[in-house]
Design a protein around this motif. Sequence first.
Motif, short mmCIF file in Angstrom:
data_model
loop_
_atom_site.label_atom_id
_atom_site.label_comp_id
_atom_site.label_asym_id
_atom_site.label_seq_id
_atom_site.Cartn_x
_atom_site.Cartn_y
_atom_site.Cartn_z
N LEU A 1 0.85 -1.20 0.00
CA LEU A 1 0.00 0.00 0.00
C LEU A 1 0.89 1.25 0.00
O LEU A 1 2.02 1.21 0.51
N PRO A 2 0.39 2.36 -0.53
CA PRO A 2 1.20 3.58 -0.52
C PRO A 2 1.55 4.01 0.91
O PRO A 2 0.76 3.77 1.84
N ALA A 3 2.69 4.65 1.07
CA ALA A 3 3.18 5.03 2.40
C ALA A 3 2.18 5.92 3.12
O ALA A 3 1.97 5.78 4.34
N ASP A 4 1.51 6.84 2.39
CA ASP A 4 0.59 7.75 3.09
C ASP A 4 -0.63 6.98 3.63
O ASP A 4 -1.17 7.33 4.68
N VAL A 5 -1.04 5.91 2.94
CA VAL A 5 -2.16 5.09 3.44
C VAL A 5 -1.73 4.38 4.73
O VAL A 5 -2.44 4.39 5.73
N MET A 6 -0.55 3.77 4.69
CA MET A 6 -0.05 3.07 5.89
C MET A 6 0.12 4.05 7.05
O MET A 6 -0.20 3.73 8.20
N ASP A 7 0.60 5.26 6.76
CA ASP A 7 0.80 6.25 7.83
C ASP A 7 -0.54 6.62 8.47
O ASP A 7 -0.62 6.86 9.67
N ARG A 8 -1.59 6.64 7.65
CA ARG A 8 -2.90 7.03 8.17
C ARG A 8 -3.54 5.86 8.94
O ARG A 8 -4.11 6.05 10.01
#
Length: 437
Positions: free
Chosen positions: A271-278
Amino acid sequence: MARLTGSFFAADAVDTPYWWEAAKPEPVAEGDIPAQVEVAVIGGGFTGLNAALTLAKAGKQVAVFEAEAPGWGASSRNGGLLGPGWAFFDSGMAHGPQTARAIVEESFRSLQHVKDVVAREQIDCDLKVVGYFRGAMTPRIYDGLGRYIDRIKAVMPCDAYMVARAEQHGEVGTDLYHGGIAMPGYCGIHPARYVQGLAQAAERAGAAVFSHARVSDLAAQSGGFGFTVRGRKVVAKQVLIATNGYTGALSTYLQRRIIPVASGIIATEALPADVMDRLMPKRRMLAGSQRVVTYYRPSPDGTRIIFGGRVLNTKPDEAVSLANATYLRGLLLRVFPELETRKISHYWHGQLGFTFDKFPHVGEHEGMFFACGYNGTGVARASWLGHKVAQRMLGSDDAHTEYASLPFRSRPFYRGRPWFLPLAVAFYGVLDRWDQR
Ligand SMILES: Cc1cc2nc3c(=O)[nH]c(=O)nc-3n(C[C@H](O)[C@H](O)[C@H](O)COP(=O)(O)OP(=O)(O)OC[C@H]3O[C@@H](n4cnc5c(N)ncnc54)[C@H](O)[C@@H]3O)c2cc1C
């Protein structure tokens, strides 16, 4: 390995553990099956390999007999969540506050044992303290978790703390929960790399590890125990049964006491990093409070979500895998609806060993040693009790464990086939839905 096909599967989706991409259980060095061994360890998972390591380091001649390949069972299939064992507190209280405290303190030692073995044997397995968050499905459950911490704190120090719903997005990016409990001491590990490293460490210490070496016809005989492996008779002075949820008819004593329970896991595509961060801002180990368990975590590289829950049918059949993966994906989407368009890359399952009193057990029956029944907490507990049972086999003064003093009971009419599980899962599912009405 079979390809999985369906609208939500990635093009290269498979029905084997995500963990096996980095560390597939493979046979280690093979020799001929010996006719005689000093110590036979049956089962090459966390229990058997930790035991073999301790026994071999103490100078015993050890052979591990594994029906498939080292780690093939639950040890390379689990979620890789390992915690200090607060979960045992309430069941421990049934035996009084002193026992509850002793059991939790021993759980801390079991976690430390894994850290020590990984460091000492230099096992590259992404072991990290990341903490854990368990989301409350209702405000009432949230209050109940608060009372649970209070009960623990009345008996012993505890660093777990409540996180209110307003702060929950700092733990997990979902609105499903009504706040929850955070436990800082929890770790994550890459289980297949851990168990692979254990097998290599046991061999380095002098243990012989045999794959495709299913043990049958196990029985006491003069001077020890006899059994058959690949059609060959083997005699051992000491035997450890370390087969947990896969024990079957090898030992009728254990078969009557271990409840084999299946758990299934899916992994998402990267998954994209921003999705994982969220969704997983602290990269914690995570779970929901449902009775029909859900647990999840980021992959060690922080790119995927690995999500597990109870499955009932484990037939090796593509339609069954598809049904189980569909069910687990439904649970995942309840937590993270935004993953609707993301693909699933892996589905797999394995067998855990539960017990009627919800405690692990370790001991001796008719001269044969055993350790089993970790009730879903085996990464730390199986490692520890494998080590402890080995100390007991060595006659060591350090062999004491609280679990050895707990009576290990079966139930009338239980012969190893858990016919009641579908009923229990359905019943608990109804209670979960009732809670959330
Ligand atoms: C999907 C899943 C998720 C889980 N998640 C977690 C988690 O996040 N955290 C946690 O702490 N625990 C978790 N667990 C539980 C944990 O994985 C187990 O408790 C632990 O791996 C048990 O280790 P073991 O060595 O006793 O058994 P296993 O690893 O199951 O090993 C038993 C071995 O015995 C072998 N065997 C069986 N019969 C014979 C025979 N006759 N002869 C020779 N060999 C034989 C089998 O092939 C098998 O490899 C999970 C389990 C599963 C299945």
